[in-house]
Design an enzyme around this catalytic site. Sequence first.
Site, PDB file in Angstrom:
ATOM      1  CB  THR A  12       5.538   6.244  -4.343  1.00  0.00           C
ATOM      2  OG1 THR A  12       5.226   7.596  -4.649  1.00  0.00           O
ATOM      3  CG2 THR A  12       4.542   5.692  -3.351  1.00  0.00           C
ATOM      4  CD  GLU A  13       4.749  10.821  -1.431  1.00  0.00           C
ATOM      5  OE1 GLU A  13       5.309  11.554  -0.605  1.00  0.00           O
ATOM      6  OE2 GLU A  13       4.257  11.242  -2.496  1.00  0.00           O
ATOM      7  CE  LYS A  16      11.182   8.793  -7.273  1.00  0.00           C
ATOM      8  NZ  LYS A  16      10.088   8.493  -6.329  1.00  0.00           N
ATOM      9  CB  THR A  17      12.027  15.331  -5.120  1.00  0.00           C
ATOM     10  OG1 THR A  17      11.256  14.677  -6.137  1.00  0.00           O
ATOM     11  CG2 THR A  17      12.262  16.769  -5.528  1.00  0.00           C
ATOM     12  CE  LYS A  38       8.527  13.971 -10.034  1.00  0.00           C
ATOM     13  NZ  LYS A  38       9.211  12.712  -9.683  1.00  0.00           N
ATOM     14  CB  SER A  42       0.701  12.187 -10.723  1.00  0.00           C
ATOM     15  OG  SER A  42       0.791  11.292 -11.811  1.00  0.00           O
ATOM     16  CG  ASP A  55       8.358  15.992  -5.818  1.00  0.00           C
ATOM     17  OD1 ASP A  55       8.404  16.628  -4.750  1.00  0.00           O
ATOM     18  OD2 ASP A  55       7.953  14.823  -5.904  1.00  0.00           O
ATOM     19  CD  GLU A 117      12.619  13.024  -8.527  1.00  0.00           C
ATOM     20  OE1 GLU A 117      11.536  12.749  -7.976  1.00  0.00           O
ATOM     21  OE2 GLU A 117      13.247  14.084  -8.315  1.00  0.00           O
TER      22      GLU A 117
END
Length: 227
Positions: A12-13, A16-17, A38, A42, A55, A117
Amino acid sequence: MSAAFFIAGTDTEIGKTTVACGLLHAARRAGLSTAAAKPVASDCRGTAAGLRNGDALALLGECSLALDYAEVNPFAFAPAIAPHLAAREVGIELNVAALLAPVHKVLARGADFTLVEGAGGWRVPLAGRESLSDLAVALGLPVILVVGVRLGCINHAVLTMEAIARDGLELAGWVANVVDPATSRLDENLATLAERLPAPCLGCIPRLPEASPAAVAAHLELGALRR
């Protein structure tokens, strides 16, 4: 002929976006129509129009087709926690069956270039024993892997690549996103990733002062994608 890919990340973080928006921008620049989804997000903020995820909004901004927010992000949750936990707190069973229909609706738009995504890494849980990777399998899309380049990225990338292959999906390409520019032996790490990942590298994104879709797209090469 239209092409669609599932965007996964090594963690995560890790951007990706950011990479997905760069890929969509590069596709638009090449004259292709674009769409994105997507399906679950969250950390959404409340607005007059409902919950919105940054995102998902960024992806929507790079779609040339006229899509509603709910088409891009049908499941939006406020807490910045794992999606299956956020869904459970509001009484929603977040499973593959629930996610498939809205994603198929976006794919049915027939854009030249569509990205779906994921959230977090490859094995992010859904309801029961399902994972978000099961959605990728159900869709049968080739995968673009975003590797967050920092200490430990080789292990994370290879393990994710092995899981993708074990799930029967093709790794169509990968992108190195340098999240830690102070990574020791950066060039050597990138060379090792290229040796270990059996797919073309679509680009290496340095730490940019402003990671706009246009700036990111300048470091990407769509032509290397396996389709």
